[in-house]
Design an enzyme around this catalytic site. Structure first.
Site, PDB file in Angstrom:
ATOM      1  N   LYS A  58      -9.025  12.769  -1.162  1.00  0.00           N
ATOM      2  CA  LYS A  58      -8.918  13.913  -0.959  1.00  0.00           C
ATOM      3  C   LYS A  58      -8.876  14.616  -2.452  1.00  0.00           C
ATOM      4  O   LYS A  58      -9.138  15.441  -3.023  1.00  0.00           O
ATOM      5  CB  LYS A  58      -7.608  14.512  -0.309  1.00  0.00           C
ATOM      6  N   GLN A 102       0.339  14.490   3.915  1.00  0.00           N
ATOM      7  CA  GLN A 102      -0.405  13.520   4.801  1.00  0.00           C
ATOM      8  C   GLN A 102       0.476  13.063   5.790  1.00  0.00           C
ATOM      9  O   GLN A 102       1.754  12.438   5.759  1.00  0.00           O
ATOM     10  CB  GLN A 102      -0.594  12.262   3.768  1.00  0.00           C
ATOM     11  N   ASP A 125      -4.328  22.552   5.542  1.00  0.00           N
ATOM     12  CA  ASP A 125      -4.545  21.845   6.761  1.00  0.00           C
ATOM     13  C   ASP A 125      -4.869  22.420   7.967  1.00  0.00           C
ATOM     14  O   ASP A 125      -5.187  22.048   9.027  1.00  0.00           O
ATOM     15  CB  ASP A 125      -3.355  20.823   6.913  1.00  0.00           C
TER      16      ASP A 125
HETATM   17  N1  GUN Z   1      -3.577  12.540   8.909  1.00  0.00           N
HETATM   18  C1  GUN Z   1      -4.822  12.403   9.466  1.00  0.00           C
HETATM   19  N2  GUN Z   1      -5.637  13.267   9.423  1.00  0.00           N
HETATM   20  C2  GUN Z   1      -4.832  14.414   8.492  1.00  0.00           C
HETATM   21  C3  GUN Z   1      -5.233  15.573   8.257  1.00  0.00           C
HETATM   22  O1  GUN Z   1      -6.061  16.014   8.217  1.00  0.00           O
HETATM   23  N3  GUN Z   1      -4.283  16.078   7.093  1.00  0.00           N
HETATM   24  C4  GUN Z   1      -2.990  15.481   6.915  1.00  0.00           C
HETATM   25  N4  GUN Z   1      -2.219  16.069   6.337  1.00  0.00           N
HETATM   26  N5  GUN Z   1      -2.592  14.148   7.570  1.00  0.00           N
HETATM   27  C5  GUN Z   1      -3.800  13.509   8.292  1.00  0.00           C
END
Ligand code: GUN
Length: 287
Positions: A58, A102, A125
């Site tokens: 990311k 996350q 998100d």
């Molecule tokens: N854990 C698994 N997928 C995601 C996501 O798209 N965003 C976040 N913040 N955590 C995750």
């Protein structure tokens, strides 16, 4: 055996991401010319190895497109209060347009509390109840990145969902439920399947579109797919040899489907691309 002859076309998530990220990069330059650099804060608590890979990708995606990005890593014993205080500071930081914590977070931290602490204006998100509610009622808000990326992949092949039967396997807040709402928004007839579904195969065999989002290998095999169906694989698993694989038996299903997304190189890169799009749009809104 099937009467279907040619194997499925691959929907290349890397190539589509490259196209979309070129547009993002241009829009970032335009914003920068106006004195605004889109900023994303990524918070990781603990040492989950998969999460470490995701957040690294990311942040890398941000850097490649000219964003400002901050990666904040905390030990697994970070208190919930400390995390909430950090989110509060980022909510008020004008250099930050998107905040992402996350998931999963360690057990002593309430993930829902954390998600609801993020300002909906910075919820890139799309996990906040305000974003979920907006999606459910057809109002504007941030759309969760993975289902958003899946919709872009369907768009890229010119697929018209109206009247089609879409089967979503998995009912998570992150993928399954928002995916179903997006498909519904495009006038598909939507079925959501999950661990208590009685005859999964009977349902998937009726599907024109299948989205597999369970997190388990071989959830979808060739005998479960109607010839010509479109198959999107959201899974991120390891096979016994340690190789990255999805929820779909790719080699089998590609003989039956018309289109299929690979793992890796399918939905994964698109998820990060849509995170960049959401963060950019947040910054554009602030301008
Ligand atoms: N854990 C698994 N997928 C995601 C996501 O798209 N965003 C976040 N913040 N955590 C995750």
């Amino acid at each position: 055996m099937t009467s279907h002859t040619s194997p499925a076309q691959i929907i290349d998530g890397l190539a589509l991401s490259k196209q979309l990220r070129a547009d993002v990069t241009q829009r970032v330059q335009a914003l920068k010319a106006r004195g605004i650099t889109p900023g994303l804060a990524v918070i990781l608590v603990g040492e989950n190895p998969a999460s470490q890979v995701y957040v690294r990708n990311k942040v890398k995606g941000c850097e490649d497109c000219g964003f400002h990005s901050v990666l904040e890593k905390y030990d697994a014993d970070l208190t919930e209060a400390a995390l909430l205080a950090r989110i509060d500071a980022l909510n008020r930081d004008p250099a930050i347009h998107g905040i992402l914590v996350q998931l999963p977070v360690p057990k002593h931290i309430d993930a829902n509390k954390v998600i609801e602490a993020i300002s909906p204006a910075k919820d890139v998100d799309g996990f906040h109840i305000a974003s979920a509610g907006a999606l459910m009622t057809g109002m504007s808000g941030f759309v969760p990145c993975t289902p958003y990326g899946c919709m872009k992949m369907l768009e890229s092949i010119g697929y018209d969902l109206r009247g089609k039967h879409a089967v979503v396997i998995g009912r998570s807040n992150i993928v399954g439920k928002p995916m179903a709402l997006l498909l519904l928004q495009k006038n598909a007839t939507v079925t959501i399947c999950h661990s208590a579904t009685r005859d999964l195969k009977a349902l998937t065999l009726q599907a024109d579109v299948i989205v597999a989002a369970v997190g388990k290998r071989n959830v979808l095999t060739a005998d479960m797919v109607k010839p010509g169906a479109v198959v999107l694989d959201v899974g991120m698993n390891r096979n016994p040899e340690g190789k990255l694989c999805g929820d779909v038996d790719f080699e089998g299903v590609r003989q039956v489907a018309s289109y299929i997304t690979p793992v890796p190189g399918g939905v994964g890169p698109m998820t990060i691309t849509m995170l960049l799009v959401n963060t950019l749009e947040s910054a554009e809104r602030s301008a």
